[in-house]
Design a protein around this motif. Structure first.
Motif, PDB file in Angstrom:
ATOM      1  N   PHE A 181       8.452  17.323  32.029  1.00 39.30           N
ATOM      2  CA  PHE A 181       9.685  18.009  32.421  1.00 39.30           C
ATOM      3  C   PHE A 181      10.786  17.097  32.945  1.00 39.30           C
ATOM      4  O   PHE A 181      11.857  17.598  33.316  1.00 39.30           O
ATOM      5  CB  PHE A 181       9.376  19.070  33.475  1.00 39.30           C
ATOM      6  CG  PHE A 181       8.581  20.239  32.958  1.00 39.30           C
ATOM      7  CD1 PHE A 181       9.163  21.170  32.107  1.00 39.30           C
ATOM      8  CD2 PHE A 181       7.249  20.403  33.304  1.00 39.30           C
ATOM      9  CE1 PHE A 181       8.436  22.244  31.627  1.00 39.30           C
ATOM     10  CE2 PHE A 181       6.510  21.474  32.831  1.00 39.30           C
ATOM     11  CZ  PHE A 181       7.104  22.404  31.991  1.00 39.30           C
ATOM     12  N   ALA A 182      10.564  15.790  33.040  1.00 35.48           N
ATOM     13  CA  ALA A 182      11.631  14.907  33.525  1.00 35.48           C
ATOM     14  C   ALA A 182      12.863  15.057  32.636  1.00 35.48           C
ATOM     15  O   ALA A 182      12.781  14.915  31.409  1.00 35.48           O
ATOM     16  CB  ALA A 182      11.150  13.462  33.543  1.00 35.48           C
ATOM     17  N   PRO A 238       6.292  15.088  44.211  1.00 30.83           N
ATOM     18  CA  PRO A 238       6.507  13.913  43.358  1.00 30.83           C
ATOM     19  C   PRO A 238       7.579  14.119  42.302  1.00 30.83           C
ATOM     20  O   PRO A 238       8.213  13.153  41.862  1.00 30.83           O
ATOM     21  CB  PRO A 238       5.138  13.706  42.701  1.00 30.83           C
ATOM     22  CG  PRO A 238       4.539  15.072  42.654  1.00 30.83           C
ATOM     23  CD  PRO A 238       5.008  15.760  43.912  1.00 30.83           C
ATOM     24  N   SER A 239       7.818  15.352  41.893  1.00 32.00           N
ATOM     25  CA  SER A 239       8.597  15.608  40.679  1.00 32.00           C
ATOM     26  C   SER A 239      10.009  16.108  40.907  1.00 32.00           C
ATOM     27  O   SER A 239      10.824  16.104  39.986  1.00 32.00           O
ATOM     28  CB  SER A 239       7.859  16.652  39.817  1.00 32.00           C
ATOM     29  OG  SER A 239       7.649  17.853  40.556  1.00 32.00           O
ATOM     30  N   GLY A 240      10.335  16.535  42.132  1.00 33.34           N
ATOM     31  CA  GLY A 240      11.587  17.247  42.361  1.00 33.34           C
ATOM     32  C   GLY A 240      12.852  16.461  42.073  1.00 33.34           C
ATOM     33  O   GLY A 240      13.897  17.049  41.792  1.00 33.34           O
ATOM     34  N   PHE A 277       9.264  17.122  26.832  1.00 32.22           N
ATOM     35  CA  PHE A 277      10.065  18.275  26.437  1.00 32.22           C
ATOM     36  C   PHE A 277      11.557  17.974  26.375  1.00 32.22           C
ATOM     37  O   PHE A 277      12.353  18.820  25.964  1.00 32.22           O
ATOM     38  CB  PHE A 277       9.819  19.446  27.396  1.00 32.22           C
ATOM     39  CG  PHE A 277       8.397  19.941  27.392  1.00 32.22           C
ATOM     40  CD1 PHE A 277       7.554  19.729  26.304  1.00 32.22           C
ATOM     41  CD2 PHE A 277       7.881  20.619  28.488  1.00 32.22           C
ATOM     42  CE1 PHE A 277       6.247  20.188  26.299  1.00 32.22           C
ATOM     43  CE2 PHE A 277       6.580  21.085  28.499  1.00 32.22           C
ATOM     44  CZ  PHE A 277       5.749  20.860  27.400  1.00 32.22           C
ATOM     45  N   TYR A 278      11.940  16.775  26.797  1.00 34.59           N
ATOM     46  CA  TYR A 278      13.347  16.361  26.729  1.00 34.59           C
ATOM     47  C   TYR A 278      13.545  15.198  25.760  1.00 34.59           C
ATOM     48  O   TYR A 278      14.552  14.504  25.813  1.00 34.59           O
ATOM     49  CB  TYR A 278      13.854  15.987  28.125  1.00 34.59           C
ATOM     50  CG  TYR A 278      14.056  17.184  29.015  1.00 34.59           C
ATOM     51  CD1 TYR A 278      15.314  17.739  29.216  1.00 34.59           C
ATOM     52  CD2 TYR A 278      12.966  17.780  29.666  1.00 34.59           C
ATOM     53  CE1 TYR A 278      15.499  18.850  30.038  1.00 34.59           C
ATOM     54  CE2 TYR A 278      13.135  18.891  30.483  1.00 34.59           C
ATOM     55  CZ  TYR A 278      14.404  19.421  30.663  1.00 34.59           C
ATOM     56  OH  TYR A 278      14.580  20.521  31.471  1.00 34.59           O
ATOM     57  N   GLY A 279      12.573  15.010  24.878  1.00 31.98           N
ATOM     58  CA  GLY A 279      12.709  13.999  23.831  1.00 31.98           C
ATOM     59  C   GLY A 279      12.225  12.623  24.189  1.00 31.98           C
ATOM     60  O   GLY A 279      12.429  11.677  23.421  1.00 31.98           O
ATOM     61  N   GLY A 280      11.563  12.477  25.330  1.00 28.03           N
ATOM     62  CA  GLY A 280      11.157  11.150  25.767  1.00 28.03           C
ATOM     63  C   GLY A 280       9.766  10.733  25.351  1.00 28.03           C
ATOM     64  O   GLY A 280       9.316   9.648  25.699  1.00 28.03           O
ATOM     65  N   LEU A 333      15.356  24.622  36.616  1.00 27.51           N
ATOM     66  CA  LEU A 333      14.493  25.385  35.704  1.00 27.51           C
ATOM     67  C   LEU A 333      13.136  24.705  35.564  1.00 27.51           C
ATOM     68  O   LEU A 333      12.094  25.365  35.508  1.00 27.51           O
ATOM     69  CB  LEU A 333      15.158  25.545  34.341  1.00 27.51           C
ATOM     70  CG  LEU A 333      16.324  26.535  34.259  1.00 27.51           C
ATOM     71  CD1 LEU A 333      16.928  26.529  32.852  1.00 27.51           C
ATOM     72  CD2 LEU A 333      15.860  27.943  34.636  1.00 27.51           C
ATOM     73  N   GLY A 334      13.152  23.379  35.511  1.00 30.69           N
ATOM     74  CA  GLY A 334      11.894  22.642  35.485  1.00 30.69           C
ATOM     75  C   GLY A 334      11.096  22.842  36.757  1.00 30.69           C
ATOM     76  O   GLY A 334       9.863  22.923  36.730  1.00 30.69           O
TER      77      GLY A 334
END
Length: 445
Positions: A345-346, A288-290, A358-361, A296-297
């Motif tokens: 991690f998106a 689902p996430s790739g 972790f990316y400010g969202g 790195l995520g």
């Protein structure tokens, strides 16, 4: 000054390259089902090997026919109330033009249809690993036909169909974390809660009979999964498919290593079964996430899934549910982990501009992922349990206790996986040869 002229966007045209790529990706996804059959077949005892293989193979027959008749229309047809799709012209596929394009893409509808068919085939096959040794083949065949109709086709529409409620909400599922893995894992849990444990669960040794088969199966799954994941971008040339290909490899490697390290610390050994299971856990979690995370995520997603899935497979002994081959611990838990970690991690640089915590969202995407994850989990678990209950009370879901103890292969298929009587000219062959030599000497005399 002359007014500006606005040019209409050029309509997509058929791409031979993308079409060929997607047909190859479809074949790669199909080979995952025999790979799954070997993976599961090696994990069971000798007396259940053929039944385990057949539980995957029969899905290739049943689901293909249902998909052509009405499944594709239910999953990807015109939206009906955000729950299901339906396009009557797609029933039987007879009214689809050979070069008619999937909307917004450069591949024919037929190509998209057959690619999605391979997903529909492997999803119910995944459930079978939880039910090893004890389910009637006829009951299983009926169950997957009903389950695909009432669970998989609607859930595929929710997640991927234009107008589906999860699609509209913005739930990210690149290639099937919710629609495939959580869906199948929750279904497995629902069924085993109804049909109960194997005879001798927690008492008799139930070790894998062929670890080489397990490794072969996991290798085929790993190989085919590149089509499963990278193909899900449908051949677009914006680099996201390549990112997904890379992340599939990276997360799988990380999960395998993490599982092995956990296993060494917890149990004192690096096992081949652990390596194979860790690889599959990584494949599940990155599905689902790739497309949304960086490499790195992907390492983080794989490592987290490897450890948590390794921990989760032991829960069946604590809570007493007999998930024979750890479908719940690997597929359901791995799918949940991979789906929820998108909210953390998106990167905003992949399939969409969505950024995780972790990316400010913030947590906005995380809560969307939670909605998709737990809706699919709850729906599949409940409906699957109801289907299993009805089948069990009507035609019976399980073989008899005597048949289970003697071996389901003989009871259901009248065959055994291995014929040891003539293997390598052993005792039987040697006795026959000796007898022939004795008879020859008597004749000469």
């Amino acid at each position: 000054m002359a007014p500006a002229i606005t040019l209409a966007a050029e309509a997509p045209k058929l791409s031979a390259a993308n079409t060929g790529f997607m047909l190859i990706a479809s074949a790669l996804v199909l080979i995952m089902t025999p790979g799954l059959a070997f993976f599961y077949g090696g994990m069971v005892r000798v007396k259940s090997t053929l039944n385990m293989l057949m539980m995957s193979f029969i899905s290739m027959g049943i689901i293909t026919i249902l998909w052509v008749l009405y499944g594709f229309s239910l999953a990807f047809g015109t939206d009906r109330g955000s729950f299901i799709g339906w396009t009557s012209d797609w029933v039987g596929l007879s009214k689809i033009g050979l070069t008619e394009l999937w909307p917004g893409y450069t591949i024919p509808i037929f190509v998209f249809m057959v690619f999605q068919l391979m997903f529909a085939i492997i999803t119910p096959a995944l459930i079978s690993g939880a039910l090893a040794d004890r389910v009637k083949f006829t009951a299983w065949s009926l169950f997957i036909a009903l389950w695909a109709t009432l669970v998989y086709f609607p859930v595929a529409h929710w997640v991927w169909g234009t107008g589906g409620w999860a699609f509209n909400l913005g739930v990210i599922d690149f290639a099937g974390g919710t629609a495939v893995h959580i869906n199948a894992g929750a279904a497995a849990l629902g069924v085993i809660l109804v049909i109960g444990k194997r005879v001798g669960f927690k008492k008799d040794p139930m070790r894998p009979h062929s670890l080489p088969l397990v490794m072969l199966g996991s290798g085929l799954l790993w190989f085919g999964w590149f089509g499963f994941n990278a193909g899900s971008w449908l051949g677009n040339d914006d680099g996201v498919g390549a990112l997904m290909f890379v992340n599939t490899q990276v997360a799988t490697a990380a999960a395998m290593l993490a599982w092995l390290i956990y296993e060494k610390i917890r149990h004192g050994a690096f096992t081949t079964l652990g390596a194979a299971s860790g690889a599959v856990a990584g494949l599940v979690a990155i599905t689902p996430s790739g497309g949304a995370v960086s490499p790195l995520g992907a390492i983080a997603v794989g490592a987290i899934a490897g450890v948590l899935c390794a921990m989760a497979v032991g829960l069946k002994y604590k809570f007493g549910y007999d998930d024979s081959l750890d479908v719940v611990g690997v597929h359901m838990v791995g799918g949940v982990i991979g789906s929820l970690l998108i909210g953390l991690f998106a990167s905003g640089k992949g399939q969409s501009t969505v950024e995780g915590l972790f990316y400010g969202g913030g947590l906005t995407q995380f809560w969307k992922q939670c909605a998709g994850v737990f809706a699919v989990l709850g729906y599949s678990l409940v409906v699957s349990a109801i289907l299993a209950f009805i089948i069990d009370k009507t035609m019976g879901m399980r073989v008899s206790e005597d048949e289970e103890i003697a071996g389901i292969d003989q009871a259901e298929h009248a065959e055994t996986a291995y014929d040891f009587s003539g293997a390598g000219g052993g005792i039987v062959g040697g006795s026959v040869s000796a007898l022939a030599g004795t008879q020859s000497k008597k004749v000469d005399a």
